[in-house]
Scaffold this active site. Structure first.
Site, PDB file in Angstrom:
ATOM      1  N   ILE A  37       8.180   6.324  17.317  1.00 27.24           N
ATOM      2  CA  ILE A  37       7.807   7.117  16.187  1.00 27.24           C
ATOM      3  C   ILE A  37       6.604   7.973  15.851  1.00 27.24           C
ATOM      4  O   ILE A  37       6.353   9.009  15.698  1.00 27.24           O
ATOM      5  CB  ILE A  37       7.743   6.628  14.599  1.00 27.24           C
ATOM      6  CG1 ILE A  37       8.318   5.381  14.139  1.00 27.24           C
ATOM      7  CG2 ILE A  37       7.366   7.059  13.780  1.00 27.24           C
ATOM      8  CD1 ILE A  37       9.778   5.939  13.606  1.00 27.24           C
ATOM      9  N   CYS A  83      -5.105  13.202  13.340  1.00 26.11           N
ATOM     10  CA  CYS A  83      -5.733  11.536  13.212  1.00 26.11           C
ATOM     11  C   CYS A  83      -5.367  10.077  14.306  1.00 26.11           C
ATOM     12  O   CYS A  83      -5.089  11.210  15.295  1.00 26.11           O
ATOM     13  CB  CYS A  83      -4.484  11.018  11.401  1.00 26.11           C
ATOM     14  SG  CYS A  83      -3.276  10.125  11.922  1.00 26.11           S
ATOM     15  N   ASP A 140       4.947   0.365  11.934  1.00 26.10           N
ATOM     16  CA  ASP A 140       3.800  -0.104  11.457  1.00 26.10           C
ATOM     17  C   ASP A 140       3.588  -1.903  12.006  1.00 26.10           C
ATOM     18  O   ASP A 140       2.208  -2.417  11.233  1.00 26.10           O
ATOM     19  CB  ASP A 140       3.146  -0.160  10.246  1.00 26.10           C
ATOM     20  CG  ASP A 140       3.124   1.188   9.096  1.00 26.10           C
ATOM     21  OD1 ASP A 140       2.671   1.794  10.564  1.00 26.10           O
ATOM     22  OD2 ASP A 140       2.483   1.872   8.546  1.00 26.10           O
ATOM     23  N   LYS A 170       0.688  -0.972  -0.002  1.00 27.83           N
ATOM     24  CA  LYS A 170       0.245  -0.431  -0.171  1.00 27.83           C
ATOM     25  C   LYS A 170       1.052   1.502   0.217  1.00 27.83           C
ATOM     26  O   LYS A 170       0.510   2.314  -0.537  1.00 27.83           O
ATOM     27  CB  LYS A 170      -0.714  -0.136   1.282  1.00 27.83           C
ATOM     28  CG  LYS A 170      -1.686   1.550   1.526  1.00 27.83           C
ATOM     29  CD  LYS A 170      -2.403   1.250   2.802  1.00 27.83           C
ATOM     30  CE  LYS A 170      -1.870   2.007   4.176  1.00 27.83           C
ATOM     31  NZ  LYS A 170      -0.935   3.283   4.195  1.00 27.83           N
ATOM     32  N   ASN A 171       1.794   0.973   1.044  1.00 28.19           N
ATOM     33  CA  ASN A 171       2.727   2.554   1.432  1.00 28.19           C
ATOM     34  C   ASN A 171       3.594   2.988   0.073  1.00 28.19           C
ATOM     35  O   ASN A 171       4.799   3.655  -0.157  1.00 28.19           O
ATOM     36  CB  ASN A 171       3.768   2.343   2.249  1.00 28.19           C
ATOM     37  CG  ASN A 171       2.381   2.986   3.787  1.00 28.19           C
ATOM     38  OD1 ASN A 171       1.676   3.356   3.374  1.00 28.19           O
ATOM     39  ND2 ASN A 171       2.896   2.608   4.720  1.00 28.19           N
ATOM     40  N   ARG A 196       0.881  14.236  13.714  1.00 28.74           N
ATOM     41  CA  ARG A 196       1.210  13.966  12.722  1.00 28.74           C
ATOM     42  C   ARG A 196       1.116  15.677  11.456  1.00 28.74           C
ATOM     43  O   ARG A 196       0.600  15.792  10.456  1.00 28.74           O
ATOM     44  CB  ARG A 196       0.409  12.936  12.050  1.00 28.74           C
ATOM     45  CG  ARG A 196       0.312  10.746  12.152  1.00 28.74           C
ATOM     46  CD  ARG A 196      -0.278  10.503  11.960  1.00 28.74           C
ATOM     47  NE  ARG A 196       0.944   9.841  10.408  1.00 28.74           N
ATOM     48  CZ  ARG A 196       0.316   8.705   9.893  1.00 28.74           C
ATOM     49  NH1 ARG A 196      -0.626   8.102   9.971  1.00 28.74           N
ATOM     50  NH2 ARG A 196       1.065   8.549   9.120  1.00 28.74           N
ATOM     51  N   ARG A 220      -8.924  -0.635   4.678  1.00 26.46           N
ATOM     52  CA  ARG A 220      -8.021   0.690   3.931  1.00 26.46           C
ATOM     53  C   ARG A 220      -5.801   0.032   4.059  1.00 26.46           C
ATOM     54  O   ARG A 220      -5.610   0.173   2.809  1.00 26.46           O
ATOM     55  CB  ARG A 220      -7.283   1.432   4.818  1.00 26.46           C
ATOM     56  CG  ARG A 220      -8.463   2.442   5.883  1.00 26.46           C
ATOM     57  CD  ARG A 220      -7.167   3.776   6.421  1.00 26.46           C
ATOM     58  NE  ARG A 220      -6.129   4.132   5.744  1.00 26.46           N
ATOM     59  CZ  ARG A 220      -5.463   4.266   6.649  1.00 26.46           C
ATOM     60  NH1 ARG A 220      -6.019   4.851   7.437  1.00 26.46           N
ATOM     61  NH2 ARG A 220      -5.070   4.981   5.981  1.00 26.46           N
ATOM     62  N   ARG A 238      -4.223  10.239   5.271  1.00 35.08           N
ATOM     63  CA  ARG A 238      -3.519  11.645   4.902  1.00 35.08           C
ATOM     64  C   ARG A 238      -2.807  11.406   3.984  1.00 35.08           C
ATOM     65  O   ARG A 238      -1.978  12.779   3.117  1.00 35.08           O
ATOM     66  CB  ARG A 238      -3.163  11.703   6.156  1.00 35.08           C
ATOM     67  CG  ARG A 238      -1.940  10.692   6.575  1.00 35.08           C
ATOM     68  CD  ARG A 238      -1.753  11.001   7.733  1.00 35.08           C
ATOM     69  NE  ARG A 238      -1.650  12.864   7.934  1.00 35.08           N
ATOM     70  CZ  ARG A 238      -0.450  13.197   8.654  1.00 35.08           C
ATOM     71  NH1 ARG A 238       0.517  11.880   7.392  1.00 35.08           N
ATOM     72  NH2 ARG A 238       0.314  14.481   8.520  1.00 35.08           N
TER      73      ARG A 238
HETATM   74  C1  UD1 Z   1       4.709   6.604   6.603  1.00 39.55           C
HETATM   75  C2  UD1 Z   1       3.674   5.764   6.381  1.00 39.55           C
HETATM   76  C3  UD1 Z   1       3.602   4.837   7.807  1.00 39.55           C
HETATM   77  C4  UD1 Z   1       3.884   5.127   8.595  1.00 39.55           C
HETATM   78  C5  UD1 Z   1       4.802   5.941   9.101  1.00 39.55           C
HETATM   79  C6  UD1 Z   1       6.146   5.790   9.600  1.00 39.55           C
HETATM   80  C7  UD1 Z   1       2.808   6.515   4.102  1.00 39.55           C
HETATM   81  C8  UD1 Z   1       1.465   6.690   2.963  1.00 39.55           C
HETATM   82  N1  UD1 Z   1       2.278   6.272   5.674  1.00 39.55           N
HETATM   83  O1  UD1 Z   1       3.696   7.723   7.101  1.00 39.55           O
HETATM   84  O2  UD1 Z   1       2.056   3.949   7.583  1.00 39.55           O
HETATM   85  O3  UD1 Z   1       3.743   4.614  10.556  1.00 39.55           O
HETATM   86  O4  UD1 Z   1       5.205   6.275   6.905  1.00 39.55           O
HETATM   87  O5  UD1 Z   1       7.556   4.110   9.190  1.00 39.55           O
HETATM   88  O6  UD1 Z   1       3.590   5.741   3.153  1.00 39.55           O
HETATM   89  N2  UD1 Z   1       6.431  14.377  11.177  1.00 39.55           N
HETATM   90  C9  UD1 Z   1       6.792  15.718  11.282  1.00 39.55           C
HETATM   91  N3  UD1 Z   1       6.655  16.747  10.121  1.00 39.55           N
HETATM   92  C10 UD1 Z   1       6.083  16.282   9.408  1.00 39.55           C
HETATM   93  C11 UD1 Z   1       6.045  15.242   8.698  1.00 39.55           C
HETATM   94  C12 UD1 Z   1       6.900  14.268   9.785  1.00 39.55           C
HETATM   95  O7  UD1 Z   1       7.531  15.846  12.248  1.00 39.55           O
HETATM   96  O8  UD1 Z   1       5.990  16.963   8.260  1.00 39.55           O
HETATM   97  C13 UD1 Z   1       6.917  12.899  11.637  1.00 39.55           C
HETATM   98  C14 UD1 Z   1       6.064  12.418  12.517  1.00 39.55           C
HETATM   99  O9  UD1 Z   1       5.017  13.106  13.336  1.00 39.55           O
HETATM  100  C15 UD1 Z   1       6.520  11.206  12.230  1.00 39.55           C
HETATM  101  C16 UD1 Z   1       8.083  10.881  11.955  1.00 39.55           C
HETATM  102  O10 UD1 Z   1       7.732  13.021  11.675  1.00 39.55           O
HETATM  103  O11 UD1 Z   1       7.192  11.533  14.583  1.00 39.55           O
HETATM  104  C17 UD1 Z   1       8.309  10.470  10.430  1.00 39.55           C
HETATM  105  O12 UD1 Z   1       6.643  10.903  10.214  1.00 39.55           O
HETATM  106  P1  UD1 Z   1       6.382   9.878   8.332  1.00 39.55           P
HETATM  107  O13 UD1 Z   1       7.611   9.180   8.203  1.00 39.55           O
HETATM  108  O14 UD1 Z   1       6.330  11.325   8.070  1.00 39.55           O
HETATM  109  O15 UD1 Z   1       4.980   9.081   8.271  1.00 39.55           O
HETATM  110  P2  UD1 Z   1       4.222   9.343   7.090  1.00 39.55           P
HETATM  111  O16 UD1 Z   1       4.836   9.485   5.675  1.00 39.55           O
HETATM  112  O17 UD1 Z   1       2.563  10.105   7.154  1.00 39.55           O
END
Ligand code: UD1
Length: 427
Positions: A334, A116, A312, A22-23, A121, A406, A92
């Protein structure tokens, strides 16, 4: 609303084919917006989230058709540059269209995802990265409005934490920027690598795949390409944990064992036997004496960016540890608030307490979990309840299973094939 009914206690035996990730599919679908043409993606899982992403790109002008796991997407004309709230609020990852829209149209209006179930996030890293490429972004009426005055310019970005979708979004914007872009502390997840492969197939110049430093030399033109979605490591890991919880012997086909080293390491300590080949894995749970399952060793985990233990799979691993012999500490680094499954697992007889970002799981042995009516709260939390239900004594009824849909393709059917007593019922 549909529910899952599980009668626990059946061991799992047989073979299961792992679906596309999915990701990985989500950024690949978004990347088709980068350039006109007919893009071909193979091994695209048919899930609620991939359908949502197809709707998002359709809203933007893409036309697509699916034949089995192959999706052909034509992006010759873009008819808009807005991802509306109705779609973004359900997923998202819709924000992944920001990068390609900025690269192709120079403008994008995407609803902010909002809060969420697993923490705040934010998308501040994405926006900071775009600004480094010359994008002007501001918030208006709950939407991010981003515009490029002229052409995107290469720049440098250091991520405070290696954000997966942040890295992907920035990559998609940078491939067409003028000059060179440097991304440091980039996410190294295999899904990022899959996107890099697709972008390179399209003509992009990117160095540093699988490392935390990416160098992108912007090109004038990209062209449509054909790419396969990698196997889903989280689905693979979920079935591995299910075997550890229920016992049995299962061959996982079309997976990449190399992507699951952190989990395999822990499961071997727990007592699971794992035999790996290049694209499949056999997992089995030793039986002792009169066919009862071996005791489950408790082990601590700390979630980390790849190649560390994936967040995950944290909820699913916690369900397993409730049946351990001892105490396991599960440290979630995370996401804040990613312990929604704890209350539901406790209703099934688990003994888990939360101390800040740590969950203390006092294992009660193989027979400690009993069936109960429970409610799914997010995607991976739902998977943890399925695992607990499969191993529990008695019946478990899981409501709100749309969360599960999902991210898991045909989960109930795949588990039935393995001998689980699991049924989907409509209310
Ligand atoms: C992706 C995955 C999700 C997985 C996560 C961590 C997808 C669609 N989803 O989510 O399944 O659980 O990686 O492996 O690929 N952060 C910020 N600001 C930002 C972006 C991130 O502070 O702009 C923080 C987040 O709160 C979190 C960390 O960075 O603590 C990592 O998050 P991130 O890797 O961005 O998660 P997603 O990409 O949303």
């Amino acid at each position: 609303m549909d529910k899952l009914l599980i009668e626990g206690g059946a061991p799992l035996h047989g073979e299961v084919r792992i679906s596309g990730a999915k990701n990985a599919a989500l950024p690949l679908l978004a990347a088709t917006l980068l350039t006109p043409g007919t893009h071909i993606l193979h091994n695209v899982p048919d899930l609620r989230d991939t359908r949502t992403m197809l709707r998002v790109i359709e809203t933007l002008g893409a036309r697509w058709e699916r034949q089995g796991a192959t999706v052909r997407i034509n992006t010759d004309t873009l008819s808009g540059a807005e991802a509306p709230y109705d779609l973004v609020k359900t997923m998202r990852a819709s924000v992944l269209v920001l990068g390609p829209l900025l690269a192709r149209a120079g403008f994008a209006r995407v609803s902010l995802p909002g809060g969420c179930a697993i923490g705040a996030r934010p998308i501040d890293y994405h926006l900071k990265g775009f600004e480094r490429l010359g994008v002007e972004a501001h918030l208006a009426q709950g939407y991010v409005e981003a515009r490029v005055p002229g052409r995107l310019q290469g720049g440098s970005m250091y991520f405070d934490a290696p954000s997966v979708t942040g890295t992907e979004n920035l990559l998609m914007a940078a491939v067409c920027a003028q000059g060179q872009t440097l991304i440091q502390n980039a996410a190294r997840e295999p899904e990022v690598g899959n996107l890099i492969d697709m972008l390179v197939n399209m003509g992009a110049q990117i160095e540093g795949k699988d490392t935390d430093t990416l160098v992108i030399r912007g090109v004038e033109r990209l062209s449509a390409a054909e790419t396969s979605v990698i196997p889903d490591r989280i689905e693979t890991g979920t079935y591995m944990i299910a075997v550890a919880a229920c016992g049995g012997k299962v061959l996982l086909r079309d997976c990449v064992p190399q992507h699951l080293v952190a989990l395999s390491e822990k499961l071997r300590i727990c007592g699971l036997v794992i035999e790996e080949e290049q694209d499949c894995m056999q997992v089995s749970c030793p039986e002792v004496g009169d066919r009862s399952l071996c005791a489950l060793q408790s082990v601590d985990i700390t979630t980390q960016p790849y190649p560390g233990f994936p967040t995950d799979l944290q909820a699913q691993f916690m369900a397993l540890m409730t049946m351990g012999e001892d105490t396991a500490i599960i440290h979630e680094t995370i996401f804040e608030n990613r312990f929604m499954h704890v209350a539901e697992l406790n209703r099934m007889g688990a003994d888990i307490t939360i101390e800040g970002s740590r969950a203390i799981v006092r294992g009660g042995g193989r027979d400690s979990i009993s069936g109960a009516p429970v409610m799914a709260t997010d995607l991976r939390a739902s998977a943890s309840l399925v695992i607990a239900g499969l191993a529990a004594q008695g019946c478990t009824e899981i409501s709100r299973i749309y969360h599960l849909e999902r991210g898991y393709e045909n989960m109930a059917a795949k588990l039935q094939e393995l001998g689980a007593r699991i049924h989907r019922i409509s209310e």
